[in-house]
Scaffold this motif. Structure first.
Motif, PDB file in Angstrom:
ATOM      1  N   LEU A   1       0.899  -1.258   0.008  1.00  0.00           N
ATOM      2  CA  LEU A   1      -0.098  -0.082   0.144  1.00  0.00           C
ATOM      3  C   LEU A   1       0.757   1.064   0.108  1.00  0.00           C
ATOM      4  O   LEU A   1       0.348   2.200   0.397  1.00  0.00           O
ATOM      5  CB  LEU A   1      -0.983   0.088   1.298  1.00  0.00           C
TER       6      LEU A   1
ATOM      7  N   GLY B   1       3.769   1.804   1.517  1.00  0.00           N
ATOM      8  CA  GLY B   1       4.506   2.098   2.689  1.00  0.00           C
ATOM      9  C   GLY B   1       3.756   2.860   3.720  1.00  0.00           C
ATOM     10  O   GLY B   1       2.588   3.238   3.718  1.00  0.00           O
TER      11      GLY B   1
ATOM     12  N   LYS C   1       4.737   5.862   5.323  1.00  0.00           N
ATOM     13  CA  LYS C   1       4.604   7.355   5.460  1.00  0.00           C
ATOM     14  C   LYS C   1       3.248   7.837   5.035  1.00  0.00           C
ATOM     15  O   LYS C   1       2.573   7.527   4.489  1.00  0.00           O
ATOM     16  CB  LYS C   1       5.736   7.678   4.407  1.00  0.00           C
ATOM     17  N   ALA C   2       3.059   8.938   5.829  1.00  0.00           N
ATOM     18  CA  ALA C   2       1.645   9.600   5.458  1.00  0.00           C
ATOM     19  C   ALA C   2       1.378   9.948   4.215  1.00  0.00           C
ATOM     20  O   ALA C   2       0.540   9.637   3.580  1.00  0.00           O
ATOM     21  CB  ALA C   2       1.655  10.955   6.499  1.00  0.00           C
ATOM     22  N   CYS C   3       2.454  10.383   3.510  1.00  0.00           N
ATOM     23  CA  CYS C   3       2.356  10.766   2.352  1.00  0.00           C
ATOM     24  C   CYS C   3       2.682   9.444   1.161  1.00  0.00           C
ATOM     25  O   CYS C   3       3.930   9.127   1.536  1.00  0.00           O
ATOM     26  CB  CYS C   3       3.203  12.012   1.714  1.00  0.00           C
ATOM     27  N   VAL C   4       1.986   9.081   0.628  1.00  0.00           N
ATOM     28  CA  VAL C   4       2.350   7.788  -0.031  1.00  0.00           C
ATOM     29  C   VAL C   4       3.211   8.198  -1.441  1.00  0.00           C
ATOM     30  O   VAL C   4       3.650   7.011  -2.049  1.00  0.00           O
ATOM     31  CB  VAL C   4       1.306   6.971  -0.715  1.00  0.00           C
ATOM     32  N   TYR C   5       3.358   9.383  -1.676  1.00  0.00           N
ATOM     33  CA  TYR C   5       3.881   9.813  -3.098  1.00  0.00           C
ATOM     34  C   TYR C   5       5.384  10.123  -2.632  1.00  0.00           C
ATOM     35  O   TYR C   5       6.333  10.266  -3.436  1.00  0.00           O
ATOM     36  CB  TYR C   5       3.391  10.816  -3.684  1.00  0.00           C
TER      37      TYR C   5
ATOM     38  N   GLN D   1      16.149   4.465 -11.627  1.00  0.00           N
ATOM     39  CA  GLN D   1      15.501   3.258 -11.792  1.00  0.00           C
ATOM     40  C   GLN D   1      15.150   2.505 -10.571  1.00  0.00           C
ATOM     41  O   GLN D   1      14.262   1.599 -10.278  1.00  0.00           O
ATOM     42  CB  GLN D   1      16.530   2.218 -12.736  1.00  0.00           C
TER      43      GLN D   1
ATOM     44  N   PRO E   1       0.141  14.468  -6.391  1.00  0.00           N
ATOM     45  CA  PRO E   1      -0.700  15.081  -7.250  1.00  0.00           C
ATOM     46  C   PRO E   1      -2.117  15.249  -6.844  1.00  0.00           C
ATOM     47  O   PRO E   1      -2.948  15.684  -7.477  1.00  0.00           O
ATOM     48  CB  PRO E   1      -0.681  13.901  -8.233  1.00  0.00           C
ATOM     49  N   GLU E   2      -2.419  15.470  -5.329  1.00  0.00           N
ATOM     50  CA  GLU E   2      -3.777  15.413  -4.867  1.00  0.00           C
ATOM     51  C   GLU E   2      -3.772  17.121  -4.462  1.00  0.00           C
ATOM     52  O   GLU E   2      -3.019  17.935  -4.844  1.00  0.00           O
ATOM     53  CB  GLU E   2      -3.698  14.731  -3.549  1.00  0.00           C
TER      54      GLU E   2
ATOM     55  N   GLU F   1      -6.188  17.154   1.146  1.00  0.00           N
ATOM     56  CA  GLU F   1      -5.523  16.004   1.150  1.00  0.00           C
ATOM     57  C   GLU F   1      -3.898  15.926   1.358  1.00  0.00           C
ATOM     58  O   GLU F   1      -3.194  15.306   2.294  1.00  0.00           O
ATOM     59  CB  GLU F   1      -5.669  15.058  -0.013  1.00  0.00           C
TER      60      GLU F   1
ATOM     61  N   ASN G   1      -1.267  17.853 -13.695  1.00  0.00           N
ATOM     62  CA  ASN G   1      -1.626  16.806 -12.527  1.00  0.00           C
ATOM     63  C   ASN G   1      -1.396  17.550 -11.152  1.00  0.00           C
ATOM     64  O   ASN G   1      -0.760  16.943 -10.389  1.00  0.00           O
ATOM     65  CB  ASN G   1      -0.597  16.126 -12.864  1.00  0.00           C
TER      66      ASN G   1
ATOM     67  N   TYR H   1      -8.957  11.092  -4.422  1.00  0.00           N
ATOM     68  CA  TYR H   1      -8.267  10.168  -3.966  1.00  0.00           C
ATOM     69  C   TYR H   1      -8.605   9.564  -2.407  1.00  0.00           C
ATOM     70  O   TYR H   1      -8.959  10.458  -1.624  1.00  0.00           O
ATOM     71  CB  TYR H   1      -6.717  10.639  -3.726  1.00  0.00           C
TER      72      TYR H   1
ATOM     73  N   HIS I   1      -6.822   3.138  -0.583  1.00  0.00           N
ATOM     74  CA  HIS I   1      -7.566   1.731  -1.215  1.00  0.00           C
ATOM     75  C   HIS I   1      -7.057   0.459  -0.474  1.00  0.00           C
ATOM     76  O   HIS I   1      -5.682   0.445   0.003  1.00  0.00           O
ATOM     77  CB  HIS I   1      -7.160   1.797  -2.494  1.00  0.00           C
TER      78      HIS I   1
ATOM     79  N   LYS J   1      -6.263  -2.274  -1.160  1.00  0.00           N
ATOM     80  CA  LYS J   1      -5.264  -3.023  -2.071  1.00  0.00           C
ATOM     81  C   LYS J   1      -4.158  -2.464  -2.852  1.00  0.00           C
ATOM     82  O   LYS J   1      -3.111  -2.821  -2.993  1.00  0.00           O
ATOM     83  CB  LYS J   1      -5.922  -4.083  -2.996  1.00  0.00           C
ATOM     84  N   PHE J   2      -4.624  -1.290  -3.710  1.00  0.00           N
ATOM     85  CA  PHE J   2      -3.887  -0.463  -4.418  1.00  0.00           C
ATOM     86  C   PHE J   2      -3.255   0.578  -3.704  1.00  0.00           C
ATOM     87  O   PHE J   2      -2.582   1.482  -4.820  1.00  0.00           O
ATOM     88  CB  PHE J   2      -4.679  -0.331  -5.688  1.00  0.00           C
ATOM     89  N   GLY J   3      -3.400   1.060  -2.684  1.00  0.00           N
ATOM     90  CA  GLY J   3      -2.796   2.112  -2.198  1.00  0.00           C
ATOM     91  C   GLY J   3      -3.947   3.405  -2.477  1.00  0.00           C
ATOM     92  O   GLY J   3      -4.810   3.226  -2.610  1.00  0.00           O
ATOM     93  N   ARG J   4      -3.166   4.414  -2.606  1.00  0.00           N
ATOM     94  CA  ARG J   4      -3.758   5.959  -2.965  1.00  0.00           C
ATOM     95  C   ARG J   4      -4.541   5.681  -4.250  1.00  0.00           C
ATOM     96  O   ARG J   4      -3.709   5.466  -5.490  1.00  0.00           O
ATOM     97  CB  ARG J   4      -2.895   6.897  -2.823  1.00  0.00           C
TER      98      ARG J   4
ATOM     99  N   SER K   1      -2.439  -5.934   5.111  1.00  0.00           N
ATOM    100  CA  SER K   1      -2.859  -5.088   6.354  1.00  0.00           C
ATOM    101  C   SER K   1      -2.890  -3.526   6.127  1.00  0.00           C
ATOM    102  O   SER K   1      -2.080  -3.139   5.255  1.00  0.00           O
ATOM    103  CB  SER K   1      -1.630  -5.297   7.674  1.00  0.00           C
TER     104      SER K   1
ATOM    105  N   ARG L   1      -3.157   0.648   6.489  1.00  0.00           N
ATOM    106  CA  ARG L   1      -2.297   1.905   6.935  1.00  0.00           C
ATOM    107  C   ARG L   1      -3.279   2.730   7.861  1.00  0.00           C
ATOM    108  O   ARG L   1      -2.920   3.000   8.621  1.00  0.00           O
ATOM    109  CB  ARG L   1      -2.200   2.793   5.921  1.00  0.00           C
TER     110      ARG L   1
ATOM    111  N   ARG M   1      11.454  -2.454 -18.567  1.00  0.00           N
ATOM    112  CA  ARG M   1      12.339  -1.657 -19.048  1.00  0.00           C
ATOM    113  C   ARG M   1      13.004  -2.251 -20.311  1.00  0.00           C
ATOM    114  O   ARG M   1      13.601  -1.325 -21.116  1.00  0.00           O
ATOM    115  CB  ARG M   1      13.648  -1.444 -18.159  1.00  0.00           C
TER     116      ARG M   1
END
Lengths: 269, 441
Positions: free
Chosen positions: A132, A134, A136-140, A180, A203-204, A208, A236, B85, B88, B90-93, B336, B338, B439
């Motif tokens: 999900l 990680g 951290k609060a901000c997933v980006y 990479q 991008p939110e 948020e 974006n 946003y 989610h 399963k897929f995160g944000r 699990s 967040r 890649r």
């Protein structure tokens, strides 16, 4: 002197001489012709075997450049300096290329964007990102386990005290291995003369972003108005520097100072 | 009776006694739901509604994008507050539609009408209806069902297997459904059998569900195209490839799909959803979910898609102790979370809560080459070897050891005496292999 010593020394010496003669004959007879330019080019290359050129190691690049598979300025870590030397060896005119370095597009340190969950797993960014995004609060934002540090062949990245990677502009050659390695895609290569850097990739929108990070870009687009016309565009929900924007740093000072969340920086360093 | 099974696997404490006796309960409507636009494998659905629109139960919210994708429908009547946003499970944000629920008028969309002759539909018509209703595999993998039902050109199905194994510990949703609504499931099975053009059907139930076995033995007595087979209670018995091996003694080739051994596996919940769309016209907007673990009342709930976990836990009387971990799905393969501000989606078969004391943190030690992971691996891989290679970044070696065949069941991590993060490392390796392929290197 006891006989044993003289005998053993002379026997070993004689055997060594015999093999030496055989080897020197073999070396002459089975000699493989190589292009002398390959060795010369190999000498001027950084020999870090980083793979940024696309060849398997520096030797592969040296052979390839002689065969014409790679351009003279193909060695990215070597930059302009190596490009000139390689072109001199090959007797062609050097093309100019601007040095690029890696920049982290995130400013969320542990204090500014804290963890909201507890991560107990493999200590790599990619592994944390798979769950999900990680803890951290901000997933980006940057997770800070240092996959980029591992990937850097030039020792140019270190995790700083605040949990974010610090890139040494002097050591960074722009090979792109860290780009990479980063699962969040927040390390990007920028030419060294880029006047403005956005240290955020979220991008939110306002509500948020404010909930997860104190230095996140809230898409207010104030910088777009303060910067030279047409230099910045909102894409974006993030300001993006346009390719034909003026490169004078002074023109952007007002935009940087106007940013309410202080996520814009002048220059790549 | 002979019990069917596969080599390998583990038998963790079942813990099904916590919730297996409580019958399915309908949870009252919450104030707000967040309906994810990405509830399936493949591309997320594209929203076809906008902020401020009024929707009914079953109104189309998102349209499938591409071949492997699925439609998303509103599970409630109400007004769209925002499309934004959210976290989610399963897929995160990702993007979702927030709907303020209108509790008074919980009507179906007027466009939803049952077909006139449900028994005379052609296979293609059934598949089309399944596609429009946005049905996905409800065991947890959420693969779009219409893609599975229609075999690729040149391939055909022989057997249809109804997966009632439910091998994950704690979960009892499928078990309750098998006990309480056999007619609904069986009608769904007949439709699937017709749609996929298979000759024979098998109902597979694990031996730890005697009540369900009793009901289904009686139910299938006079059916000549369906047959009941009892599976040995073992994890991962319900995994598609293991189930096919246990019942048909056929091995799905590496990197291949079950269609290559002419078998189709569908979950109990999926069969029930297919019944609903064909006989009533209802799209997939609700599912049965087990809420268990460290909650005051453990229940099997019928939930609207998009209901927030915080609302569900409140309905179940709150947490038992301080919550330490909320898992969507079973404890072996679930994700699990967040936060508890997360909605359930089409694939959420269970919500397992652990409190702070139950969450174990063990020190990870070195591999002692005992080979326990090799004996339990249901895919006959060498988990310790793959994990060591991933740890040292030898991705090509990991790939040559068939890391991509791992089904991530977690049996290896479960038995490891050194508490090594085997499945986590293999998953990391798989991700690196895919990244490398993308890649083009």
């Amino acid at each position: 002197m006891p006989l044993e010593i003289i005998l053993s020394t002379s026997v070993v010496g004689a055997v060594g001489l015999c093999f030496g003669i055989i080897l020197s004959i073999a070396a002459k007879k089975f000699k493989v012709e190589t292009d002398p330019r390959v060795d010369k080019i190999l000498e001027v290359l950084p020999n870090a075997n980083c793979g940024a050129c696309g060849a398997p190691g520096c030797e592969g690049f040296a052979k390839g450049v002689v065969e014409g598979k790679y351009p003279c300025h193909g060695c990215i870590p070597g930059g302009q300096d190596v490009a000139e030397k390689v072109s001199k060896i090959l007797g062609v005119k050097a093309e100019t290329s601007v040095k690029q370095i890696a920049v982290l597009m995130c400013g969320g340190t542990r204090q500014l964007s804290p963890d909201i969950a507890d991560y107990d797993g493999v200590n790599t960014c990619r592994s944390a990102h798979l769950i999900l995004g990680g803890s951290k609060a901000c997933v980006y934002g940057c997770i800070g386990f240092g996959d980029c540090v591992e990937a850097c062949p030039f020792d140019a990245i270190h995790i700083g005290k605040q949990g974010l990677p610090q890139i040494d502009g002097q050591k960074c050659t722009g090979c792109g291995n860290c780009v990479q390695a980063c699962p969040k895609n927040i390390l990007k290569l920028y030419p060294v003369d880029t006047p403005l850097i956005l240290a955020c990739s979220n991008p939110e929108k306002l509500k948020e972003v404010k909930a997860v990070c104190k230095v996140g870009c809230i898409a207010c687009s104030l910088c777009v108005k303060k910067a030279p016309p047409q230099a910045l565009k909102m894409e974006n929900n993030l300001p993006r520097l346009q390719p034909d924007a003026p490169k004078d740093i002074k023109l952007y000072e007002e935009a940087v100072n106007s940013c309410p969340s202080k996520c814009l920086k002048l220059g790549v360093d | 009776m002979k019990w069917f099974t596969f080599p390998g696997g583990i038998h963790p404490p079942e813990k099904k006694e916590l919730s297996e006796k409580s019958s399915i309960e309908i949870m009252p409507l919450p104030d707000q739901v967040i309906i994810p636009l990405h509830q399936h494998m493949g591309a997320p659905a594209k929203p076809v509604v906008k902020k401020g629109d009024l929707v009914k139960r079953g109104t189309l919210l998102g349209e499938a994008q591409g071949f492997i994708s699925s439609n998303v429908h509103s599970s409630v009547a109400g007004k769209i507050k925002d499309i934004t946003y959210f976290d989610h499970s399963k897929f995160g944000r990702s993007m979702g539609v927030i709907v303020d629920v209108d509790k008074e008028n919980d009507d179906w969309d007027p466009q939803i009408k049952p077909v006139e002759n449900p028994d005379s539909l052609t296979p293609e018509q059934i598949i089309e209806m399944v596609k429009n209703a946005g049905i996905v595999g409800m065991g947890g993998a959420t693969f779009p069902t219409q893609v599975k039902l229609a075999p690729p050109p040149g391939k055909h199905y022989e057997y249809f297997i109804l997966n009632g194994a439910e091998c994950e510990p704690f979960l009892t949703a499928d078990q309750r459904l098998l006990i309480e609504q056999p007619e609904r499931i069986f009608k769904g099975c007949q439709l699937i059998l017709k749609a996929c053009k298979a000759q024979k059907g098998i109902v597979a139930i694990e031996s730890n569900k005697p009540e369900a076995i009793k009901i289904w033995t009686k139910f299938l007595e006079n059916q000549n195209n369906f047959q009941l087979k009892v599976l040995k209670t073992k994890y991962p018995q319900g995994a598609e490839k293991q189930l096919i091996y246990a019942l048909l003694n056929r091995e799905v080739p590496s990197g291949g799909l079950p269609v290559e051994v002419h078998a189709l596996v569908q979950n109990v919940g999926t069969a029930a959803a297919i019944h609903d769309v064909v006989y009533h016209g209802y799209p997939l907007v609700e599912r049965i979910t087990t809420v268990t673990g460290a909650v005051k009342q453990r229940k099997n709930l019928k939930l609207r898609i998009g209901t927030l976990v915080s609302d569900i836990i409140k309905y179940c009387g709150g947490y038992l102790g301080e919550p330490g971990k909320i898992i969507f799905g079973g404890p072996m393969m679930g994700d699990s979370q967040r936060t508890d501000y997360t909605p359930i989606s089409k694939g959420t078969s269970g919500i397992v809560v652990q409190n702070k004391q139950q969450v174990s943190r063990k020190q990870h030690l070195n591999c002692i080459r005992c080979g326990k992971c090799v004996t339990v691996c249901p895919m006959n891989l060498l988990p310790f070897e793959i994990a060591i290679r991933v740890e040292n970044d030898y991705i090509d070696h990991a790939q040559s050891l068939n890391a991509m065949d791992c089904i991530e069941c977690g049996s290896c991590s479960y038995v490891c005496p050194s508490n090594r993060e085997l499945v986590q490392l293999i998953r990391l390796g798989k991700n690196k292999i895919t990244a490398k392929r993308k890649r083009g290197a």
